[in-house]
Design a protein around this motif. Structure first.
Motif, PDB file in Angstrom:
ATOM      1  N   ASP B 193       0.840  -1.195   0.000  1.00  0.00           N
ATOM      2  CA  ASP B 193       0.000   0.000   0.000  1.00  0.00           C
ATOM      3  C   ASP B 193       0.885   1.259   0.000  1.00  0.00           C
ATOM      4  O   ASP B 193       1.755   1.418   0.859  1.00  0.00           O
ATOM      5  CB  ASP B 193      -0.903  -0.023   1.239  1.00  0.00           C
ATOM      6  CG  ASP B 193      -2.011   0.997   1.153  1.00  0.00           C
ATOM      7  OD1 ASP B 193      -3.180   0.595   1.244  1.00  0.00           O
ATOM      8  OD2 ASP B 193      -1.701   2.197   1.004  1.00  0.00           O
ATOM      9  N   VAL B 194       0.666   2.128  -0.966  1.00  0.00           N
ATOM     10  CA  VAL B 194       1.468   3.342  -1.070  1.00  0.00           C
ATOM     11  C   VAL B 194       1.274   4.215   0.168  1.00  0.00           C
ATOM     12  O   VAL B 194       2.224   4.826   0.669  1.00  0.00           O
ATOM     13  CB  VAL B 194       1.070   4.119  -2.355  1.00  0.00           C
ATOM     14  CG1 VAL B 194       1.647   5.523  -2.341  1.00  0.00           C
ATOM     15  CG2 VAL B 194       1.519   3.357  -3.593  1.00  0.00           C
ATOM     16  N   GLN B 195       0.072   4.253   0.686  1.00  0.00           N
ATOM     17  CA  GLN B 195      -0.225   5.158   1.798  1.00  0.00           C
ATOM     18  C   GLN B 195       0.248   4.624   3.144  1.00  0.00           C
ATOM     19  O   GLN B 195       0.879   5.335   3.911  1.00  0.00           O
ATOM     20  CB  GLN B 195      -1.740   5.398   1.866  1.00  0.00           C
ATOM     21  CG  GLN B 195      -2.291   6.137   0.658  1.00  0.00           C
ATOM     22  CD  GLN B 195      -1.699   7.534   0.498  1.00  0.00           C
ATOM     23  OE1 GLN B 195      -1.537   8.252   1.487  1.00  0.00           O
ATOM     24  NE2 GLN B 195      -1.331   7.903  -0.734  1.00  0.00           N
ATOM     25  N   ASN B 196      -0.041   3.398   3.444  1.00  0.00           N
ATOM     26  CA  ASN B 196       0.259   2.917   4.805  1.00  0.00           C
ATOM     27  C   ASN B 196       1.356   1.855   4.860  1.00  0.00           C
ATOM     28  O   ASN B 196       1.717   1.389   5.925  1.00  0.00           O
ATOM     29  CB  ASN B 196      -1.021   2.388   5.482  1.00  0.00           C
ATOM     30  CG  ASN B 196      -1.631   1.206   4.723  1.00  0.00           C
ATOM     31  OD1 ASN B 196      -0.919   0.420   4.087  1.00  0.00           O
ATOM     32  ND2 ASN B 196      -2.948   1.071   4.805  1.00  0.00           N
ATOM     33  N   GLY B 197       1.885   1.455   3.717  1.00  0.00           N
ATOM     34  CA  GLY B 197       3.023   0.539   3.696  1.00  0.00           C
ATOM     35  C   GLY B 197       2.684  -0.929   3.862  1.00  0.00           C
ATOM     36  O   GLY B 197       3.564  -1.794   3.753  1.00  0.00           O
ATOM     37  N   LEU B 198       1.434  -1.251   4.117  1.00  0.00           N
ATOM     38  CA  LEU B 198       1.079  -2.657   4.374  1.00  0.00           C
ATOM     39  C   LEU B 198       1.083  -3.489   3.087  1.00  0.00           C
ATOM     40  O   LEU B 198       0.754  -2.994   2.017  1.00  0.00           O
ATOM     41  CB  LEU B 198      -0.303  -2.732   5.021  1.00  0.00           C
ATOM     42  CG  LEU B 198      -0.415  -2.134   6.424  1.00  0.00           C
ATOM     43  CD1 LEU B 198      -1.865  -2.131   6.889  1.00  0.00           C
ATOM     44  CD2 LEU B 198       0.467  -2.899   7.416  1.00  0.00           C
ATOM     45  N   MET B 199       1.441  -4.733   3.257  1.00  0.00           N
ATOM     46  CA  MET B 199       1.386  -5.659   2.127  1.00  0.00           C
ATOM     47  C   MET B 199      -0.072  -6.073   1.913  1.00  0.00           C
ATOM     48  O   MET B 199      -0.739  -6.520   2.851  1.00  0.00           O
ATOM     49  CB  MET B 199       2.241  -6.891   2.405  1.00  0.00           C
ATOM     50  CG  MET B 199       2.281  -7.888   1.260  1.00  0.00           C
ATOM     51  SD  MET B 199       3.088  -9.424   1.747  1.00  0.00           S
ATOM     52  CE  MET B 199       4.806  -8.923   1.716  1.00  0.00           C
ATOM     53  N   LEU B 200      -0.551  -5.927   0.686  1.00  0.00           N
ATOM     54  CA  LEU B 200      -1.957  -6.228   0.410  1.00  0.00           C
ATOM     55  C   LEU B 200      -2.136  -7.479  -0.431  1.00  0.00           C
ATOM     56  O   LEU B 200      -3.218  -8.062  -0.448  1.00  0.00           O
ATOM     57  CB  LEU B 200      -2.615  -5.038  -0.310  1.00  0.00           C
ATOM     58  CG  LEU B 200      -2.603  -3.707   0.437  1.00  0.00           C
ATOM     59  CD1 LEU B 200      -3.401  -2.668  -0.349  1.00  0.00           C
ATOM     60  CD2 LEU B 200      -3.170  -3.845   1.841  1.00  0.00           C
ATOM     61  N   ARG B 201      -1.081  -7.838  -1.142  1.00  0.00           N
ATOM     62  CA  ARG B 201      -1.248  -8.985  -2.035  1.00  0.00           C
ATOM     63  C   ARG B 201       0.119  -9.592  -2.333  1.00  0.00           C
ATOM     64  O   ARG B 201       1.120  -8.872  -2.397  1.00  0.00           O
ATOM     65  CB  ARG B 201      -1.918  -8.543  -3.330  1.00  0.00           C
ATOM     66  CG  ARG B 201      -2.003  -9.591  -4.409  1.00  0.00           C
ATOM     67  CD  ARG B 201      -2.700  -9.069  -5.649  1.00  0.00           C
ATOM     68  NE  ARG B 201      -2.414  -9.927  -6.795  1.00  0.00           N
ATOM     69  CZ  ARG B 201      -2.896  -9.749  -8.011  1.00  0.00           C
ATOM     70  NH1 ARG B 201      -3.712  -8.753  -8.253  1.00  0.00           N
ATOM     71  NH2 ARG B 201      -2.569 -10.571  -8.993  1.00  0.00           N
ATOM     72  N   VAL B 202       0.129 -10.912  -2.528  1.00  0.00           N
ATOM     73  CA  VAL B 202       1.340 -11.625  -2.925  1.00  0.00           C
ATOM     74  C   VAL B 202       0.965 -12.621  -4.022  1.00  0.00           C
ATOM     75  O   VAL B 202      -0.005 -13.363  -3.872  1.00  0.00           O
ATOM     76  CB  VAL B 202       1.963 -12.406  -1.741  1.00  0.00           C
ATOM     77  CG1 VAL B 202       3.216 -13.142  -2.196  1.00  0.00           C
ATOM     78  CG2 VAL B 202       2.287 -11.476  -0.596  1.00  0.00           C
ATOM     79  N   ASP B 203       1.713 -12.603  -5.094  1.00  0.00           N
ATOM     80  CA  ASP B 203       1.533 -13.613  -6.147  1.00  0.00           C
ATOM     81  C   ASP B 203       2.735 -14.545  -6.095  1.00  0.00           C
ATOM     82  O   ASP B 203       3.878 -14.087  -6.123  1.00  0.00           O
ATOM     83  CB  ASP B 203       1.477 -12.963  -7.534  1.00  0.00           C
ATOM     84  CG  ASP B 203       0.284 -12.054  -7.705  1.00  0.00           C
ATOM     85  OD1 ASP B 203      -0.617 -12.085  -6.846  1.00  0.00           O
ATOM     86  OD2 ASP B 203       0.260 -11.293  -8.691  1.00  0.00           O
ATOM     87  N   SER B 204       2.487 -15.821  -6.031  1.00  0.00           N
ATOM     88  CA  SER B 204       3.601 -16.758  -5.959  1.00  0.00           C
ATOM     89  C   SER B 204       3.312 -18.000  -6.793  1.00  0.00           C
ATOM     90  O   SER B 204       2.156 -18.325  -7.083  1.00  0.00           O
ATOM     91  CB  SER B 204       3.861 -17.165  -4.502  1.00  0.00           C
ATOM     92  OG  SER B 204       2.733 -17.835  -3.975  1.00  0.00           O
ATOM     93  N   VAL B 205       4.382 -18.648  -7.171  1.00  0.00           N
ATOM     94  CA  VAL B 205       4.279 -19.912  -7.899  1.00  0.00           C
ATOM     95  C   VAL B 205       5.155 -20.927  -7.177  1.00  0.00           C
ATOM     96  O   VAL B 205       6.327 -20.659  -6.917  1.00  0.00           O
ATOM     97  CB  VAL B 205       4.763 -19.780  -9.360  1.00  0.00           C
ATOM     98  CG1 VAL B 205       4.686 -21.127 -10.070  1.00  0.00           C
ATOM     99  CG2 VAL B 205       3.940 -18.739 -10.106  1.00  0.00           C
ATOM    100  N   THR B 206       4.581 -22.027  -6.816  1.00  0.00           N
ATOM    101  CA  THR B 206       5.333 -23.072  -6.134  1.00  0.00           C
ATOM    102  C   THR B 206       5.356 -24.327  -6.993  1.00  0.00           C
ATOM    103  O   THR B 206       4.305 -24.807  -7.407  1.00  0.00           O
ATOM    104  CB  THR B 206       4.693 -23.403  -4.765  1.00  0.00           C
ATOM    105  OG1 THR B 206       4.678 -22.215  -3.983  1.00  0.00           O
ATOM    106  CG2 THR B 206       5.490 -24.474  -4.045  1.00  0.00           C
TER     107      THR B 206
END
Lengths: 456, 266
Positions: B193-206
């Motif tokens: 998040d640009v405003q609060n710095g929190l991670m909102l999403r992760v894309d991963s491939v396993t």
């Protein structure tokens, strides 16, 4: 026709099946019927809106998640353009469901279905996991279509059918007012696939034999001398134990049988792949550790939870075995049977027939291709697309395939099925002699294998 | 942050046990998520982007800071899990212990119990249908990475990081960071998040012998627990499937025996 649509049977397995082969199978819809026999739903003020929303969800879900982005050559955008205006024109929910069915049938794949509200509830008969099916009666036979006749292939001991003197090999010709030959002819002339024809035919007979406990069934049949006989039977309360519901996968009647055949050969049969049967299956396989071989009877088993194909496979192998791969657009999942402690080491024969579908096919074909099991019987349904069931705003259920499935050698199960190593069909003569030709062949394969092993 | 990494790993682990095993739950929310994914590919040209280190540091601060995170050595999170809209439901418990132990237990009504664990060396999974198996390859790597209890310095977890642009997750402006895990494997794409710095999403491939699984994980409903902000809802989209985990209680410093994480007897 009974009040329960054939659709109920289709719902018994989210993973696959198109038919649940149980003694208490609900009656199917006639193939000429345009929609399952849900009671007509009155149009509510917002019904049209709910239908539009449901249509959008069905079309969009397939559009955005169908495992084949080419839709098998079907122009899915054109499908939407064709069907959307017709949705606006329908007057009832039943018309709408029939329209949705026609739309998804454009894909020409198994495991796409629309079930009217309440259809799933009908599968459980109001019973819950662990209970017996309180509201269903049991007649006590299984049938298959042999030479265009509905032939009894199994009689449940002490059941109404057994007490009434019915035997394997007898031909059911009339059930109440339903002339069986006419029903079978109507189905045979339909444009259904062979699997659906078989499923509707058997399901139609068994469904006509179902009802509430205490219900009367008037039966006309041919005995061993082809004499036409008639009798009235009273349905017993069902003894099938219900599985526990798993989300939209309803509580369903289960059957399980494990015994030793002659010459110390193990035999295990179960009617559906549900979690509640796992302990029974596991205990039975482990209890057969000293058997010379093992026959796993999946005839009439329409599938169920795919995970169980790996679980049971792991009880039969000492090294990891891939049963195949489920492929979506961006992911794929390998069905690997990981060895469980002290797996059964002897020869394994799997029995299948035209009503064995989905998980049953994945299991049988995977072990066959891996060389771990021989398959005996008839070619299976060829309906093995992993699927799930979701709810639509109208309250109907929408079953759709979420992936394709191929064996490690690249064999696509859908549309092909399992080709037995040894094709054996039922014959009425053998059944009248109280023999199960397919089971006999399975036993013979084990005898041959064990003799060969002994000579090594 | 460490908590989020655990969730990220959990996503992979659960993906395997749920998808490869139960053959997935379908969700009608998946199309919406897919639409978000498409939007996330867009970048604003010309906008000055911070470094990945700055984004990671801001995230650490946003979730409580290194000092606060370093205070704790164990955590037990409990909640519910839903396979939507298939309608399957159950409970979930995640037990973590420093420096790198993890146990996830999920009980699904009508299906049974699924467990996955990492004792610092060995990763494993066990369920009521398939029994026990040891994790290997990408599955093990992802589990090992996620089992790190103290993950205050995300930069060390990735050998190469690239801030690829700005985008949106839902209605929130985000920075997009693509990162290659230090121990190898497919790049991970993270959205902050640009405003609060929190991670909102992760894309991963396993990738592992179990298959190749692409997961979009949405971290939602951040709340403070002992001054650490944690996502109380994790929504994972795996193709047409969505798994929703909602946590109802998170406890720090609960007594946790090390034997809990050890691969059980078969």
């Amino acid at each position: 026709m009974k009040k329960f649509p054939f659709a109920i049977a289709l719902l018994l397995c989210s993973f696959a099946p198109l038919h649940a082969q149980t003694n208490a199978s609900p009656a199917p819809q006639s193939p000429t019927a345009s929609a399952p026999s849900a009671s007509r739903t009155e149009v509510k003020p917002d019904a049209a809106q709910l239908r539009r929303e449901s249509f959008e969800i069905v079309w969009r879900t397939i559009n955005e998640s169908h495992f084949d982005p080419t839709f098998g050559g079907v122009d899915w955008n054109k499908v939407r353009a064709d069907y959307a205006p017709r949705v606006a024109a329908v007057k009832t929910d039943n018309e709408f469901y029939a329209l949705l069915r026609r739309m998804i049938e454009e894909l020409k794949l198994s495991h796409f279905a629309i079930y009217p509200p309440g259809a799933m509830d009908g599968a459980s008969g109001g019973s819950k996991g662990g209970e017996t099916q309180k509201k269903r009666g049991q007649f006590g036979v299984d049938v298959r279509i042999v030479d265009n006749q509905a032939v009894i292939t199994r009689v449940v001991p002490q059941s109404a059918a057994a007490r009434g003197g019915l035997r394997r090999g007898y031909v059911i010709t009339k059930i109440n007012d339903t002339v069986v030959s006419q029903m079978l002819e109507r189905i045979a002339k339909s444009d259904l696939t062979p699997y659906y024809k078989a499923a509707y035919s058997v399901g139609g007979v068994l469904g006509s034999l179902s009802g509430a406990p205490g219900a009367k069934v008037r039966l006309t049949y041919l005995d061993e001398a082809d004499r036409e006989r008639a009798a009235e039977f009273t349905l017993d309360p069902s003894t099938d134990e219900m599985s526990e519901a798993f989300g939209n996968f309803p509580s369903v009647p289960t059957q399980f049988e494990a015994r030793r055949l002659e010459n110390n050969i193990g035999y295990i049969r179960f009617n559906i792949w549900v979690a509640s049967l796992v302990p029974k299956i596991r205990n039975a396989v482990r209890g057969m550790a000293d058997a010379r071989g093992l026959v796993i009877d999946l005839r009439g088993n329409p599938g169920g939870l795919g995970i169980m194909s790996m679980g049971l496979g792991g009880l039969l192998t000492s090294k990891p075995v891939s049963l195949g791969t489920m492929t979506q657009r961006t992911s794929h999942f390998n069905f690997i049977a990981n060895p469980q402690p002290n797996p059964f080491a002897g020869p394994v024969v799997i029995l299948v027939d035209g009503l064995s579908a989905s998980t049953s096919e994945i299991f049988a074909l995977g072990l066959q291709e891996a060389g771990r099991a021989e398959v005996v019987g008839e070619q299976s349904a060829g309906a093995a697309l992993p699927s799930v069931i979701s709810k639509l705003p109208t309250g109907a259920s929408f079953q759709f395939a979420i992936a394709d499935f191929k064996t490690p050698k690249g064999v696509r199960v859908e549309g092909r099925g399992v080709v037995p190593d040894h094709k054996v069909q039922h014959t009425r003569r053998a059944l009248l002699a109280d023999r199960d030709s397919q089971l006999d062949a399975a036993v013979e394969r084990i005898n041959i294998r064990t003799r060969a092993d002994a000579q090594k | 942050m460490k908590f989020i990494k655990v969730y990220q790993t959990l996503a992979s682990v659960l993906s395997v046990c749920l998808i490869a095993a139960t053959l997935t739950a379908q969700t009608v929310t998946a199309p919406a998520a897919a639409a978000q994914s498409t939007r996330a590919q867009q970048t604003r040209k010309g906008a000055k982007l911070p470094s990945a280190k700055k984004i990671f540091d801001d995230f650490t601060k946003a979730t409580g800071g290194r000092r606060v995170m370093g205070k704790f050595t164990s955590r037990v999170s409990t909640g519910t899990v839903e396979l939507a809209p298939m309608g399957a439901r159950g409970t979930i418990t995640i037990t973590q212990k420093a420096p790198n132990k993890l146990l996830t237990t999920m009980a699904l009504t009508g299906l049974g119990e699924f467990q996955s664990g990492f004792d610092g060396k060995i990763g494993w999974s066990k369920d009521s249908i398939n029994g026990l198996r040891e994790l290997t390859a990408g599955e093990l790597s992802a589990t090992r990475r996620g089992a790190q209890f103290n993950q205050a310095d995300m930069s060390k977890m990735y050998s190469r990081t690239t801030v690829t642009g700005r985008d949106k997750v839902g209605d929130r402006e985000v920075y997009v960071v693509e990162a290659v895990p230090t121990e190898g494997g497919a790049p991970v794409k993270m959205y902050f998040d640009v405003q609060n710095g929190l991670m909102l999403r992760v894309d991963s491939v396993t990738e592992s012998p179990q298959g190749k699984i692409s997961v979009q994980s949405y971290l939602e409903d951040y709340r403070a627990v002992d001054k650490i902000k944690m996502p109380f809802t994790l929504r994972q989209v795996i193709g047409p499937t969505t798994i929703i985990m909602r946590f109802t209680e998170i406890k720090h410093e609960a007594a946790v025996n090390d034997t809990l994480f050890v691969k059980p007897a078969a």
